[in-house]
Write a protein that holds these residues in place. Structure first.
Motif, mmCIF file in Angstrom:
data_model
loop_
_atom_site.group_PDB
_atom_site.id
_atom_site.type_symbol
_atom_site.label_atom_id
_atom_site.label_comp_id
_atom_site.label_asym_id
_atom_site.label_seq_id
_atom_site.Cartn_x
_atom_site.Cartn_y
_atom_site.Cartn_z
ATOM 1 N N LEU A 1 0.801 -1.203 0.024
ATOM 2 C CA LEU A 1 0.228 0.094 -0.069
ATOM 3 C C LEU A 1 0.882 1.435 0.092
ATOM 4 O O LEU A 1 0.467 2.481 -0.169
ATOM 5 C CB LEU A 1 -0.933 -0.009 1.205
ATOM 6 N N THR A 2 2.224 1.073 0.338
ATOM 7 C CA THR A 2 2.985 2.276 0.210
ATOM 8 C C THR A 2 3.146 2.737 -1.036
ATOM 9 O O THR A 2 3.134 3.972 -1.323
ATOM 10 C CB THR A 2 4.558 1.761 0.865
ATOM 11 N N LEU A 3 3.279 1.968 -2.150
ATOM 12 C CA LEU A 3 3.228 2.461 -3.443
ATOM 13 C C LEU A 3 2.186 3.479 -3.833
ATOM 14 O O LEU A 3 2.375 4.467 -4.707
ATOM 15 C CB LEU A 3 3.269 1.345 -4.571
ATOM 16 N N GLN A 4 0.801 3.025 -3.269
ATOM 17 C CA GLN A 4 -0.205 3.796 -3.962
ATOM 18 C C GLN A 4 -0.114 5.324 -3.036
ATOM 19 O O GLN A 4 -0.507 6.178 -3.708
ATOM 20 C CB GLN A 4 -1.434 3.103 -3.280
ATOM 21 N N GLY A 5 0.140 4.910 -1.754
ATOM 22 C CA GLY A 5 0.282 6.345 -0.977
ATOM 23 C C GLY A 5 1.331 7.240 -1.483
ATOM 24 O O GLY A 5 1.233 8.526 -1.576
ATOM 25 N N LEU A 6 2.480 6.611 -2.257
ATOM 26 C CA LEU A 6 3.342 7.507 -2.560
ATOM 27 C C LEU A 6 3.047 8.133 -3.787
ATOM 28 O O LEU A 6 3.282 9.548 -3.808
ATOM 29 C CB LEU A 6 4.699 6.584 -2.995
ATOM 30 N N ASP A 7 2.051 7.830 -4.764
ATOM 31 C CA ASP A 7 1.731 8.416 -5.652
ATOM 32 C C ASP A 7 0.901 9.694 -5.193
ATOM 33 O O ASP A 7 0.923 10.591 -5.814
ATOM 34 C CB ASP A 7 0.899 7.429 -6.616
ATOM 35 N N GLN A 8 0.261 9.495 -4.317
ATOM 36 C CA GLN A 8 -0.745 10.539 -3.750
ATOM 37 C C GLN A 8 0.078 11.758 -3.239
ATOM 38 O O GLN A 8 -0.081 13.037 -3.306
ATOM 39 C CB GLN A 8 -1.648 10.092 -2.456
ATOM 40 N N ILE A 9 1.175 11.354 -2.402
ATOM 41 C CA ILE A 9 2.075 12.326 -1.857
ATOM 42 C C ILE A 9 2.740 13.167 -2.974
ATOM 43 O O ILE A 9 2.912 14.211 -3.076
ATOM 44 C CB ILE A 9 3.211 11.520 -1.179
ATOM 45 N N MET A 10 3.302 12.530 -4.199
ATOM 46 C CA MET A 10 3.914 13.141 -5.333
ATOM 47 C C MET A 10 2.912 13.997 -5.920
ATOM 48 O O MET A 10 3.337 15.257 -6.264
ATOM 49 C CB MET A 10 4.229 12.067 -6.301
ATOM 50 N N ASN A 11 1.916 13.531 -6.096
ATOM 51 C CA ASN A 11 0.706 14.470 -6.650
ATOM 52 C C ASN A 11 0.529 15.614 -5.710
ATOM 53 O O ASN A 11 0.362 16.784 -6.405
ATOM 54 C CB ASN A 11 -0.648 13.447 -6.797
#
Length: 248
Positions: free
Chosen positions: A149-159
């Motif tokens: 789930l880290t990978l999904q969260g990372l996309d949101q942070i980058m966005n």
């Protein structure tokens, strides 16, 4: 003296934000750097973890304009702390209706002089307070567990970071990703790390923060892990990370 303001951000709770802010700050201070920690989380876990109890004022008072930041700072463990409090919940609600609501913290930190590093412990949400941190910061540090789930969260942070750069803070840079709670014995940990290394262009620090019971124990004693047990893996890992960051 040039001050580097770093927002430590992850919108999920329990991802090592507070642990990283405290122990990276402690390690930097032991390298001779003057460090200020900003507890921007209404849960005020950073303040609690460093035994900053019942301070004369908190960051909520500063954001409301009833105190100056220099008057609320508390010295502990070789660092300075701007304490948080649950009142930040009310502050956040009041900020929503304010003009230029994202710039309050930046204006406050402009009054702070003489620090090498200001580390901001952000709330576990992409909120108005987090927006203030990203607008005030020069750099962003992202602690990440090696979970799917880290990978999904990372996309949101980058966005979010991308939007803040466009709208409020064009000079904002991603300092890098810190791998936390790392267990090299778990196949999944290794697989997620390899995926990040192959697919993420941002810097991933070589210093990984291993799972370590001393990191969990240290807050009970109101200390950083470096002051609680300097020989522990947790202390060694954050010391290595501080050296990597200070030398970058």
């Amino acid at each position: 003296m040039k001050t580097t303001v770093v927002a430590v951000i992850n919108q999920k709770g329990g991802t090592g934000k507070t642990t990283t802010t405290i122990n990276l700050g402690s390690a930097l201070s032991k390298l001779g750097k003057k460090v200020l920690l900003i507890d921007l989380d209404p849960q005020s876990n950073l303040s609690y973890s460093l035994a900053v109890a019942n301070p004369d004022g908190t960051l909520a008072d500063v954001l409301l304009g009833t105190a100056a930041i220099k008057d609320i700072l508390v010295e502990t463990g070789g660092m300075w702390v701007a304490p948080g409090s649950n009142d930040l919940v009310d502050v956040e609600i009041s900020l929503v209706t304010q003009p230029e609501r994202e710039k309050f913290l930046k204006q406050i930190l402009a009054e702070v002089k003489g620090f090498d590093y200001v580390l901001i412990d952000c709330p576990p949400s992409l909120s108005v307070l987090t927006l203030n941190a990203l607008t005030a910061a020069h750099e962003v540090l992202i602690p990440l567990q090696m979970e799917v789930l880290t990978l999904q969260g990372l996309d949101q942070i980058m966005n979010t970071i991308s939007k803040v750069k466009k709208a409020f803070n064009p000079k904002l840079k991603i300092k890098g990703i810190v791998v936390v709670m790392f267990d090299s014995r778990r196949k999944l940990s290794q697989e997620v790390l390899e995926y990040l290394q192959e697919n993420v262009k941002e810097k991933i620090f070589k210093s990984h923060i291993r799972l370590n019971v001393k990191l969990a124990e240290a807050p009970s004693f109101g200390k950083s892990v470096l002051d609680y047990d300097a020989s522990s893996n947790g202390a060694k890992d954050y010391k290595a990370l501080a050296e990597e960051i200070a030398g970058a």
